[in-house]
Design a protein around this motif. Structure first.
Motif, PDB file in Angstrom:
ATOM      1  N   ARG A   1       0.827  -1.206   0.000  1.00 54.28           N
ATOM      2  CA  ARG A   1       0.000   0.000   0.000  1.00 54.28           C
ATOM      3  C   ARG A   1       0.868   1.265   0.000  1.00 54.28           C
ATOM      4  NH1 ARG A   1      -5.057   0.873   4.024  1.00 54.28           N
ATOM      5  NH2 ARG A   1      -5.966  -0.632   2.585  1.00 54.28           N
ATOM      6  N   THR A   2       1.910   1.271   0.801  1.00 48.02           N
ATOM      7  CA  THR A   2       2.808   2.429   0.845  1.00 48.02           C
ATOM      8  C   THR A   2       3.492   2.634  -0.499  1.00 48.02           C
ATOM      9  OG1 THR A   2       3.223   2.103   3.208  1.00 48.02           O
ATOM     10  CG2 THR A   2       4.827   3.414   1.992  1.00 48.02           C
ATOM     11  N   GLY A   3       3.979   1.545  -1.082  1.00 47.26           N
ATOM     12  CA  GLY A   3       4.705   1.645  -2.335  1.00 47.26           C
ATOM     13  C   GLY A   3       3.864   2.164  -3.476  1.00 47.26           C
ATOM     14  N   TYR A   4       2.678   1.599  -3.658  1.00 49.36           N
ATOM     15  CA  TYR A   4       1.856   2.032  -4.784  1.00 49.36           C
ATOM     16  C   TYR A   4       1.273   3.424  -4.565  1.00 49.36           C
ATOM     17  CZ  TYR A   4       2.446  -2.312  -7.257  1.00 49.36           C
ATOM     18  OH  TYR A   4       3.003  -3.359  -7.954  1.00 49.36           O
ATOM     19  N   ALA A   5       1.079   3.818  -3.311  1.00 45.96           N
ATOM     20  CA  ALA A   5       0.650   5.187  -3.038  1.00 45.96           C
ATOM     21  C   ALA A   5       1.707   6.185  -3.496  1.00 45.96           C
ATOM     22  CB  ALA A   5       0.352   5.362  -1.554  1.00 45.96           C
TER      23      ALA A   5
ATOM     24  N   PRO B   1      -5.848   3.373  -2.020  1.00 44.18           N
ATOM     25  CA  PRO B   1      -6.817   4.409  -2.403  1.00 44.18           C
ATOM     26  C   PRO B   1      -6.285   5.369  -3.453  1.00 44.18           C
ATOM     27  CG  PRO B   1      -6.080   4.696  -0.116  1.00 44.18           C
ATOM     28  CD  PRO B   1      -5.585   3.365  -0.572  1.00 44.18           C
ATOM     29  N   GLU B   2      -4.997   5.650  -3.436  1.00 41.89           N
ATOM     30  CA  GLU B   2      -4.433   6.567  -4.436  1.00 41.89           C
ATOM     31  C   GLU B   2      -4.525   5.980  -5.846  1.00 41.89           C
ATOM     32  OE1 GLU B   2      -2.577   7.536  -0.483  1.00 41.89           O
ATOM     33  OE2 GLU B   2      -3.075   5.702  -1.578  1.00 41.89           O
ATOM     34  N   MET B   3      -4.323   4.683  -5.971  1.00 39.41           N
ATOM     35  CA  MET B   3      -4.472   4.038  -7.281  1.00 39.41           C
ATOM     36  C   MET B   3      -5.943   4.038  -7.704  1.00 39.41           C
ATOM     37  SD  MET B   3      -1.329   2.987  -8.186  1.00 39.41           S
ATOM     38  CE  MET B   3      -1.213   1.457  -9.121  1.00 39.41           C
ATOM     39  N   LEU B   4      -6.824   3.781  -6.759  1.00 38.02           N
ATOM     40  CA  LEU B   4      -8.253   3.780  -7.062  1.00 38.02           C
ATOM     41  C   LEU B   4      -8.726   5.154  -7.527  1.00 38.02           C
ATOM     42  CD1 LEU B   4      -9.596   1.604  -4.111  1.00 38.02           C
ATOM     43  CD2 LEU B   4      -9.672   1.005  -6.544  1.00 38.02           C
TER      44      LEU B   4
ATOM     45  N   GLY C   1      -7.103  -6.287  -8.072  1.00 33.71           N
ATOM     46  CA  GLY C   1      -5.867  -5.522  -8.089  1.00 33.71           C
ATOM     47  C   GLY C   1      -5.893  -4.570  -9.263  1.00 33.71           C
ATOM     48  N   CYS C   2      -6.978  -3.837  -9.396  1.00 36.57           N
ATOM     49  CA  CYS C   2      -7.228  -3.041 -10.606  1.00 36.57           C
ATOM     50  C   CYS C   2      -6.285  -1.859 -10.761  1.00 36.57           C
ATOM     51  CB  CYS C   2      -8.667  -2.554 -10.626  1.00 36.57           C
ATOM     52  SG  CYS C   2      -9.099  -1.411  -9.282  1.00 36.57           S
ATOM     53  N   GLY C   3      -5.642  -1.426  -9.669  1.00 36.62           N
ATOM     54  CA  GLY C   3      -4.679  -0.334  -9.755  1.00 36.62           C
ATOM     55  C   GLY C   3      -5.264   0.919 -10.373  1.00 36.62           C
ATOM     56  N   THR C   4      -4.549   1.477 -11.338  1.00 41.14           N
ATOM     57  CA  THR C   4      -4.970   2.718 -11.990  1.00 41.14           C
ATOM     58  C   THR C   4      -5.996   2.499 -13.089  1.00 41.14           C
ATOM     59  OG1 THR C   4      -3.131   2.542 -13.549  1.00 41.14           O
ATOM     60  CG2 THR C   4      -2.750   3.834 -11.530  1.00 41.14           C
ATOM     61  N   GLY C   5      -6.400   1.262 -13.296  1.00 45.62           N
ATOM     62  CA  GLY C   5      -7.397   0.973 -14.320  1.00 45.62           C
ATOM     63  C   GLY C   5      -6.833   0.572 -15.666  1.00 45.62           C
TER      64      GLY C   5
ATOM     65  N   ASP D   1     -17.592  -0.045 -13.262  1.00 42.59           N
ATOM     66  CA  ASP D   1     -18.920   0.290 -12.747  1.00 42.59           C
ATOM     67  C   ASP D   1     -18.890   0.486 -11.240  1.00 42.59           C
ATOM     68  OD1 ASP D   1     -20.952  -0.060 -15.125  1.00 42.59           O
ATOM     69  OD2 ASP D   1     -19.473  -1.662 -15.306  1.00 42.59           O
ATOM     70  N   SER D   2     -17.956  -0.182 -10.575  1.00 49.14           N
ATOM     71  CA  SER D   2     -17.750   0.038  -9.143  1.00 49.14           C
ATOM     72  C   SER D   2     -16.284  -0.169  -8.816  1.00 49.14           C
ATOM     73  CB  SER D   2     -18.613  -0.921  -8.303  1.00 49.14           C
ATOM     74  OG  SER D   2     -18.070  -2.236  -8.310  1.00 49.14           O
ATOM     75  N   LEU D   3     -15.827   0.530  -7.784  1.00 51.61           N
ATOM     76  CA  LEU D   3     -14.456   0.391  -7.315  1.00 51.61           C
ATOM     77  C   LEU D   3     -14.504   0.229  -5.796  1.00 51.61           C
ATOM     78  CD1 LEU D   3     -12.743   3.144  -9.491  1.00 51.61           C
ATOM     79  CD2 LEU D   3     -12.259   0.684  -9.591  1.00 51.61           C
ATOM     80  N   THR D   4     -13.801  -0.797  -5.316  1.00 55.03           N
ATOM     81  CA  THR D   4     -13.822  -1.127  -3.896  1.00 55.03           C
ATOM     82  C   THR D   4     -12.405  -1.155  -3.350  1.00 55.03           C
ATOM     83  OG1 THR D   4     -15.813  -2.485  -4.160  1.00 55.03           O
ATOM     84  CG2 THR D   4     -14.486  -2.868  -2.182  1.00 55.03           C
ATOM     85  N   GLU D   5     -12.188  -0.492  -2.228  1.00 51.83           N
ATOM     86  CA  GLU D   5     -10.899  -0.568  -1.557  1.00 51.83           C
ATOM     87  C   GLU D   5     -10.907  -1.804  -0.659  1.00 51.83           C
ATOM     88  OE1 GLU D   5      -8.294   1.770   1.830  1.00 51.83           O
ATOM     89  OE2 GLU D   5      -9.700   2.944   0.610  1.00 51.83           O
ATOM     90  N   ALA D   6     -10.154  -2.821  -1.047  1.00 46.23           N
ATOM     91  CA  ALA D   6     -10.133  -4.075  -0.302  1.00 46.23           C
ATOM     92  C   ALA D   6      -8.946  -4.909  -0.752  1.00 46.23           C
ATOM     93  CB  ALA D   6     -11.431  -4.867  -0.514  1.00 46.23           C
ATOM     94  N   ASP D   7      -8.635  -5.903   0.052  1.00 41.10           N
ATOM     95  CA  ASP D   7      -7.610  -6.882  -0.298  1.00 41.10           C
ATOM     96  C   ASP D   7      -8.180  -7.825  -1.352  1.00 41.10           C
ATOM     97  OD1 ASP D   7      -5.960  -9.415  -0.072  1.00 41.10           O
ATOM     98  OD2 ASP D   7      -4.951  -8.208   1.455  1.00 41.10           O
ATOM     99  N   VAL D   8      -7.358  -8.213  -2.321  1.00 45.93           N
ATOM    100  CA  VAL D   8      -7.842  -9.102  -3.382  1.00 45.93           C
ATOM    101  C   VAL D   8      -8.192 -10.491  -2.870  1.00 45.93           C
ATOM    102  CG1 VAL D   8      -6.654  -7.918  -5.260  1.00 45.93           C
ATOM    103  CG2 VAL D   8      -5.484  -9.771  -4.028  1.00 45.93           C
ATOM    104  N   THR D   9      -7.737 -10.822  -1.676  1.00 41.03           N
ATOM    105  CA  THR D   9      -8.049 -12.140  -1.113  1.00 41.03           C
ATOM    106  C   THR D   9      -9.332 -12.129  -0.294  1.00 41.03           C
ATOM    107  OG1 THR D   9      -6.745 -11.805   0.916  1.00 41.03           O
ATOM    108  CG2 THR D   9      -5.584 -12.662  -1.011  1.00 41.03           C
ATOM    109  N   ALA D  10      -9.897 -10.952  -0.090  1.00 35.78           N
ATOM    110  CA  ALA D  10     -11.150 -10.813   0.669  1.00 35.78           C
ATOM    111  C   ALA D  10     -11.864  -9.576   0.141  1.00 35.78           C
ATOM    112  CB  ALA D  10     -10.872 -10.692   2.160  1.00 35.78           C
ATOM    113  N   THR D  11     -12.440  -9.686  -1.053  1.00 33.22           N
ATOM    114  CA  THR D  11     -12.945  -8.522  -1.768  1.00 33.22           C
ATOM    115  C   THR D  11     -14.277  -8.002  -1.243  1.00 33.22           C
ATOM    116  OG1 THR D  11     -14.136  -9.869  -3.392  1.00 33.22           O
ATOM    117  CG2 THR D  11     -11.813  -9.346  -3.868  1.00 33.22           C
ATOM    118  N   GLY D  12     -15.080  -8.873  -0.664  1.00 28.67           N
ATOM    119  CA  GLY D  12     -16.426  -8.486  -0.263  1.00 28.67           C
ATOM    120  C   GLY D  12     -17.406  -8.449  -1.417  1.00 28.67           C
TER     121      GLY D  12
END
Length: 237
Positions: free
Chosen positions: A18-22, A86-89, A59-63, A99-110
């Motif tokens: 998270r720190t790195g991609y931010a 969140p910065e990538m989102l 892991g959609c990153g910047t899209g 259509d939707s973007l969710t801040e979550a871990d890819v192993t537990a997306t909800g």
């Protein structure tokens, strides 16, 4: 289990995902080459991209992947993205390809289980200590008959180059993001254990096109650089 530290030749200061991609977000799309992932996705023959009515971009990153998928999919595709940073989102949100973007871990997306014809994951698996949870979550999300497409750095390249995922920080120095090595057999073991059936695999090597992009990679010519796996959740009955 293969430990990246046994191969690391760079010894860059390392930060968590998270720190790195931010920190990387501002230059990310100028430094990640489409040849690494999107060109490999283009080579695949089994995913019926245009037939998917609903897809999950894990892991959609910047899209980047989402934007590519829009060029392959039917106009009515519902595309849901998930990312930890969140910065990538925020960048992805500006592209308006999801259509939707969710801040979550890819192993537990909800995200709702059994709801997707397709799940896609690009350039994230090297950040996961264990592949099992990703494969299990993708299996939960995809309906019977659906597919999961994963593309990432080839383990051989990470080992041969001794190079972690990294970026140039604001101070001009290189910063690594936590990197793990997963052998091809690790992917097969995790995917099969989660219930998937492998229907296609592709490996890309450093070729003339890569050398044109990165002349210093001449020493890696013909080395595998990235790999893609296409998994199917078998239909019931």
């Amino acid at each position: 289990m293969v430990d990246f530290s046994d191969f690391d030749t760079r010894n860059y200061p390392t930060v968590d995902v998270r720190t790195g991609y931010a920190q990387w977000v501002g230059t990310y799309e100028r430094t990640v080459e489409d040849a690494m992932d999107l060109a490999v996705l283009d080579r695949l023959t089994t995913p019926a991209w245009a037939e998917a009515a609903r897809a999950a971009d894990l892991g959609c990153g910047t899209g980047r992947t989402g934007a590519w998928l829009r060029t392959k999919a039917a106009p009515g595709l519902v595309l849901d993205g998930v990312d930890l940073t969140p910065e990538m989102l925020a960048v992805a949100r500006g592209k308006a390809v999801h259509d939707s973007l969710t801040e979550a871990d890819v192993t537990a997306t909800g995200l709702p289980g059994g709801s997707y014809d397709l799940a896609v994951s690009s350039l994230i698996d090297e950040h996961l200590a264990d592949l099992g949870p990703l494969y299990r979550e993708a299996y939960r999300l995809v309906r019977p008959g659906g597919r999961f497409v994963l593309v990432g750095l080839h383990p051989y390249f990470i080992m041969a180059a001794g190079m972690p995922t990294h970026f140039t920080g604001s101070g001009g120095g290189d910063i690594a993001i936590t990197t793990h090595i997963h052998l091809v057999s690790d992917h097969l073991t995790a995917g099969l254990a989660a219930g998937w059936t492998l229907v296609e695999m592709a490996e890309a090597v450093v070729d003339d096109a890569w050398i044109a992009l990165k002349p210093k990679w001449e020493k890696y010519r013909s080395h595998p650089v990235s790999a893609a796996y296409v998994w199917e959740r078998k239909a019931l009955g």
